[in-house]
Motif scaffolding. Structure first.
Motif, PDB file in Angstrom:
ATOM      1  N   TYR A 195       0.820  -1.214   0.000  1.00  4.01           N
ATOM      2  CA  TYR A 195       0.000   0.000   0.000  1.00  4.01           C
ATOM      3  C   TYR A 195       0.852   1.262   0.000  1.00  4.01           C
ATOM      4  O   TYR A 195       1.879   1.321   0.664  1.00  4.01           O
ATOM      5  CB  TYR A 195      -0.941  -0.027   1.219  1.00  4.01           C
ATOM      6  CG  TYR A 195      -1.788  -1.276   1.205  1.00  4.01           C
ATOM      7  CD1 TYR A 195      -2.844  -1.391   0.313  1.00  4.01           C
ATOM      8  CD2 TYR A 195      -1.477  -2.374   2.008  1.00  4.01           C
ATOM      9  CE1 TYR A 195      -3.593  -2.553   0.236  1.00  4.01           C
ATOM     10  CE2 TYR A 195      -2.220  -3.546   1.940  1.00  4.01           C
ATOM     11  CZ  TYR A 195      -3.272  -3.632   1.049  1.00  4.01           C
ATOM     12  OH  TYR A 195      -4.003  -4.777   0.967  1.00  4.01           O
ATOM     13  N   SER A 201      -8.201  -0.846   1.385  1.00  4.42           N
ATOM     14  CA  SER A 201      -6.945  -1.550   1.668  1.00  4.42           C
ATOM     15  C   SER A 201      -7.222  -2.742   2.592  1.00  4.42           C
ATOM     16  O   SER A 201      -6.631  -3.814   2.450  1.00  4.42           O
ATOM     17  CB  SER A 201      -5.900  -0.646   2.321  1.00  4.42           C
ATOM     18  OG  SER A 201      -6.273   0.692   2.384  1.00  4.42           O
ATOM     19  N   ALA A 225       8.408  -1.699  -6.731  1.00  8.36           N
ATOM     20  CA  ALA A 225       7.370  -2.282  -5.873  1.00  8.36           C
ATOM     21  C   ALA A 225       7.007  -3.721  -6.249  1.00  8.36           C
ATOM     22  O   ALA A 225       6.873  -4.588  -5.379  1.00  8.36           O
ATOM     23  CB  ALA A 225       6.121  -1.418  -5.916  1.00  8.36           C
ATOM     24  N   GLY A 283      -6.471  -5.221  -6.618  1.00  4.21           N
ATOM     25  CA  GLY A 283      -7.688  -4.582  -7.103  1.00  4.21           C
ATOM     26  C   GLY A 283      -7.608  -4.401  -8.613  1.00  4.21           C
ATOM     27  O   GLY A 283      -6.523  -4.386  -9.192  1.00  4.21           O
ATOM     28  N   HIS A 297       0.184  -5.967 -12.816  1.00  4.43           N
ATOM     29  CA  HIS A 297       0.418  -7.331 -12.328  1.00  4.43           C
ATOM     30  C   HIS A 297       0.289  -8.395 -13.412  1.00  4.43           C
ATOM     31  O   HIS A 297       0.855  -9.476 -13.280  1.00  4.43           O
ATOM     32  CB  HIS A 297      -0.563  -7.657 -11.198  1.00  4.43           C
ATOM     33  CG  HIS A 297      -0.187  -7.013  -9.904  1.00  4.43           C
ATOM     34  ND1 HIS A 297      -0.483  -5.701  -9.626  1.00  4.43           N
ATOM     35  CD2 HIS A 297       0.494  -7.474  -8.833  1.00  4.43           C
ATOM     36  CE1 HIS A 297      -0.015  -5.395  -8.424  1.00  4.43           C
ATOM     37  NE2 HIS A 297       0.583  -6.454  -7.921  1.00  4.43           N
ATOM     38  N   GLY A 311     -12.984  -6.261  -7.251  1.00  7.12           N
ATOM     39  CA  GLY A 311     -13.565  -4.968  -7.638  1.00  7.12           C
ATOM     40  C   GLY A 311     -13.373  -3.942  -6.523  1.00  7.12           C
ATOM     41  O   GLY A 311     -12.681  -4.195  -5.535  1.00  7.12           O
TER      42      GLY A 311
HETATM   43  N1  MSP Z   1       1.174   0.676  -4.294  1.00  3.21           N
HETATM   44  C1  MSP Z   1       0.308   0.182  -5.299  1.00  3.21           C
HETATM   45  C2  MSP Z   1       0.368  -1.327  -5.356  1.00  3.21           C
HETATM   46  C3  MSP Z   1       1.739  -1.883  -5.587  1.00  3.21           C
HETATM   47  S1  MSP Z   1       1.724  -3.627  -5.568  1.00  3.21           S
HETATM   48  C4  MSP Z   1       3.223  -4.047  -6.091  1.00  3.21           C
HETATM   49  C5  MSP Z   1      -1.125   0.622  -5.005  1.00  3.21           C
HETATM   50  N2  MSP Z   1      -1.408   0.970  -3.755  1.00  3.21           N
HETATM   51  S2  MSP Z   1      -2.818   1.507  -3.239  1.00  3.21           S
HETATM   52  O1  MSP Z   1      -2.636   1.759  -1.845  1.00  3.21           O
HETATM   53  O2  MSP Z   1      -3.255   2.598  -4.038  1.00  3.21           O
HETATM   54  O3  MSP Z   1      -3.852   0.365  -3.487  1.00  3.21           O
HETATM   55  C6  MSP Z   1      -3.616  -0.908  -2.981  1.00  3.21           C
HETATM   56  C7  MSP Z   1      -4.772  -1.828  -3.186  1.00  3.21           C
HETATM   57  O4  MSP Z   1      -5.931  -1.353  -2.508  1.00  3.21           O
HETATM   58  C8  MSP Z   1      -5.150  -2.027  -4.649  1.00  3.21           C
HETATM   59  O5  MSP Z   1      -5.352  -3.408  -4.878  1.00  3.21           O
HETATM   60  C9  MSP Z   1      -6.445  -1.294  -4.777  1.00  3.21           C
HETATM   61  O6  MSP Z   1      -7.264  -1.866  -5.736  1.00  3.21           O
HETATM   62  C10 MSP Z   1      -7.024  -1.498  -3.379  1.00  3.21           C
HETATM   63  N3  MSP Z   1      -8.044  -0.502  -3.138  1.00  3.21           N
HETATM   64  C11 MSP Z   1      -7.878   0.849  -3.008  1.00  3.21           C
HETATM   65  N4  MSP Z   1      -9.126   1.414  -2.945  1.00  3.21           N
HETATM   66  C12 MSP Z   1     -10.078   0.469  -3.051  1.00  3.21           C
HETATM   67  C13 MSP Z   1     -11.470   0.426  -2.940  1.00  3.21           C
HETATM   68  N5  MSP Z   1     -12.203   1.501  -2.771  1.00  3.21           N
HETATM   69  N6  MSP Z   1     -12.077  -0.800  -2.977  1.00  3.21           N
HETATM   70  C14 MSP Z   1     -11.360  -1.971  -3.050  1.00  3.21           C
HETATM   71  N7  MSP Z   1     -10.059  -1.954  -3.140  1.00  3.21           N
HETATM   72  C15 MSP Z   1      -9.396  -0.755  -3.305  1.00  3.21           C
HETATM   73  O7  MSP Z   1      -1.931   0.594  -5.920  1.00  3.21           O
END
Ligand code: MSP
Length: 638
Positions: free
Chosen positions: A13, A23, A233, A264, A271, A294
């Motif tokens: 994250y 998350s 990452a 997500g 990925h 989703g």
């Molecule tokens: N840092 C990257 C991932 C790198 S993996 C090598 C990233 N981080 S993130 O914090 O933005 O998101 C991490 C995960 O949380 C993703 O799978 C994303 O889809 C998920 N979610 C973030 N907001 C979301 C929702 N509202 N609903 C469901 N999952 C969501 O992307």
């Protein structure tokens, strides 16, 4: 499930704020998968962590006036605390600033440089900082106007810089061949088409370094460059289990490839295309499955920090406890679709499935037995046909769950377990043990034993979702079942505890009333107290919604913030607002506010303010006035 080991990962994250429900969702799904596989006796490695480099983090740190490392450090304790509260039993928490990861990424890059898969060139194009992604030519029009990111729909910035490129195009055919041979690689399968289409449309080589930012892993042999954050990452999945570390070859051979990588849908391309290509280039096997879920939406918008509509896992924790939220996330949100988070549906589900169905079965059977002085009950030698049906159903439900969980169809597996509970409730109701006890002790014992055996099986099948509650349940029926080894196989064979010892106790689950939205009280208007204006007066004031794109403190002022506000087609304006005592810049970036758009521009501390941000004073703090759901920038209120 023949394999003896199971390696599962979550995305790592971005640490620009504490975790939100989105998350938590990815992380809970991984935790449930990990615990489910332990039930088959597999050795499990469960990886989660944080993505700490890149432009987005560097910018957020700058706005907060912190050094990037100190900035990311400040969130880690909160992440770990929330994961612990929600019983996330990870094996390792990786941070991309960990030195072993930094070293291993450099080893990885050096290998690719040595084998000629990386070359230096010039990148000119658009970059989406919130998504940390280079927007490809296909994604934007040729007018060279600032473009919106095709994924998150936010404005991108033009960058022109020297970069190292990874020869992604070289792997196009191998990727297509891989998807053909492995149609189950991506779950749900339908997502594969999307990825195949993207690859077929032609892969361009990928920038894997940045020379205009400095917060990242230094690029081997070139101090002007840092590693592009996604190239850094994605490799966490291998560096965490020992890649690039000569002393951990055994660990790496044991755990890689991952069995399941959860992510997500917004990060599928990274990925399903870049990551497999990186692995192919490194001659490493690909993960067995990607599970793509989703979004959790609130009022039809993706929940996200920048939209300001996030549901706080800590509030949910204190209101409902961790396990009921885990249950809701796993049972109600279909992985394949976006789902809406709604408090009343949460309360309804918890009441119906947990309090009324499972909780009630436990309390009615245990209290009836205890009321009739039955504190211990031994497995009968033979069973009536109705009881046999339930015992067979325990085996079949276990097998159905095994089959469904092979495809990670969590909500369907949970539905099967609930069906079993429903059938046992009906069995209990039909056999009327409260009557039977009066004249047939043998049958009474049988009904109680069979009900306990079913509850015991349910407690095992639900244990990955609600570990603590299910162990409380087993304590209430005095189950002696050993959860180590392959307990699922034992359930299928019909191995229940021989004796159950019943214990009185509180209800396991709570029943929730629907929350009524209160009718606003009608106020009597005293016309003489109000200084009325007419509609023409009102229409003179243009109230317009805009998104705060940048926001900074103003040197020499502890009250003022300077922001660039995007009013869509109306353009970008600079607005100064005396709101600094109530908000830090990072709180406001990405938020929509309501502005008086036609207020005559005026100079404040030598800078022009081209509009006024509306806010409300409450308890000594200003609260931003905004719209409930995001609207197009430039929309006028009225
Ligand atoms: N840092 C990257 C991932 C790198 S993996 C090598 C990233 N981080 S993130 O914090 O933005 O998101 C991490 C995960 O949380 C993703 O799978 C994303 O889809 C998920 N979610 C973030 N907001 C979301 C929702 N509202 N609903 C469901 N999952 C969501 O992307």
């Amino acid at each position: 499930m023949s394999n003896h080991k199971f390696y599962v990962t979550t995305p790592i994250y971005y640490v620009t704020a504490k975790p939100h429900l989105g998350s938590l969702y990815s992380t809970v799904l991984a935790d449930i998968a990990a615990r489910w596989h332990k039930l088959s006796g597999q050795e499990v490695f469960f990886l989660t962590g944080t993505d700490e480099h890149g432009q987005k983090i560097a910018q957020a740190a700058e706005l907060a006036g912190k050094d990037p490392k100190a900035f990311v450090d400040s969130f880690i304790a909160k992440y770990k605390e929330i994961w612990q509260k929600y019983e996330i039993d990870y094996s390792h928490f990786i941070r991309t600033t960990d030195s072993y990861h930094v070293n291993a990424v450099q080893v990885w890059l050096q290998n690719l440089i040595d084998q000629g898969d990386i070359y230096k060139s010039q990148y000119q194009g658009w970059y989406c900082t919130p998504d940390e992604t280079f927007v490809t030519e296909k994604d934007h029009d040729a007018s060279n106007q600032p473009v919106m990111c095709p994924s998150c729909n936010r404005e991108t910035v033009f960058v022109s810089e020297e970069s190292y490129f990874f020869r992604l195009s070289k792997y196009q055919d191998r990727l297509l061949a891989f998807f053909k041979i492995n149609p189950d690689f991506i779950i749900p399968k339908e997502k594969t088409n999307e990825v195949v289409k993207f690859v077929e449309s032609g892969l361009k080589d990928l920038c894997i370094s940045r020379s205009t930012i400095s917060w990242g892993i230094p690029f081997p042999g070139d101090t002007k460059h840092v590693t592009y954050v996604w190239a850094d990452a994605l490799n966490n999945y291998i560096t965490a289990v020992g890649y690039g570390d000569g002393s951990r070859k055994g660990d790496f051979a044991k755990w890689w490839p991952a069995d399941l990588q959860i992510l997500g849908k917004d990060i599928l391309r990274f990925h399903a295309v870049y990551w497999p290509a990186f692995l192919m280039a490194s001659n490493l096997p690909l993960p067995k499955h990607l599970l793509v879920h989703g979004w959790i939406k609130v009022g039809d918008q993706k929940m996200s920090k920048s939209l300001g509509n996030v549901v706080d896992p800590e509030l949910l924790y204190s209101e409902y406890g961790p396990e009921q939220i885990r249950y809701y996330l796993a049972s109600q949100l279909a992985i394949t679709h976006d789902s809406n988070f709604d408090t009343n549906s949460l309360r309804e589900i918890l009441s119906a499935d947990l309090a009324n169905s499972l909780g009630n079965l436990l309390s009615r059977s245990v209290s009836l037995a205890l009321k009739n002085n039955l504190t211990a009950v031994i497995r009968p030698h033979s069973f009536t046909s109705q009881s046999q049906v339930i015992l067979d159903l325990i085996k079949h439900t276990t097998q159905d769950c095994q089959r469904l969980m092979q495809d990670y169809a969590y909500h369907m597996a949970i539905a099967e377990i609930n069906r079993l509970i429903g059938r046992v409730n009906a069995y209990f109701h039909e056999l009327e043990p409260w009557q039977v006890v009066k004249n047939n002790q043998i049958l009474f014992h049988e009904i109680i034993w069979v009900t306990c055996a079913a509850l015991e099986a349910v407690s095992v099948l639900f244990s990955p979702v609600m570990p603590q509650k299910m162990s409380e349940l087993r304590a209430r029926i005095g189950s002696s079942l050993d959860l180590t080894g392959n307990v699922l196989a034992r359930l299928v064979k019909g191995d229940s505890s021989v004796e159950f010892k019943l214990v009185a106790g509180e209800s396991l689950f709570v029943k929730y009333e629907k929350l009524e939205t209160e009718e606003p009280k009608k106020m009597e208007i005293k016309t003489e107290e109000i200084n009325y204006i007419n509609i023409e007066d009102f229409l003179k004031v243009e109230l317009v919604v805009g998104t705060i794109e940048t926001c900074k403190a103003v040197d020499g002022s502890d009250k003022l913030l300077r922001m660039d506000v995007n009013f869509g087609e109306k353009g970008i304006r600079q607005v100064l607002s005396g709101i600094a005592q109530s908000y830090t810049p990072i709180d406001l970036i990405g938020k929509q506010g309501v502005f008086v758009y036609n207020l005559k521009p005026r100079k404040i501390m030598g800078m022009e303010s081209q509009g006024m941000l509306l806010s409300v004073m409450q308890d000594g703090k200003l609260k931003l006035a905004s719209v409930v759901a995001p609207v197009a920038n430039g929309s006028r209120l009225g």
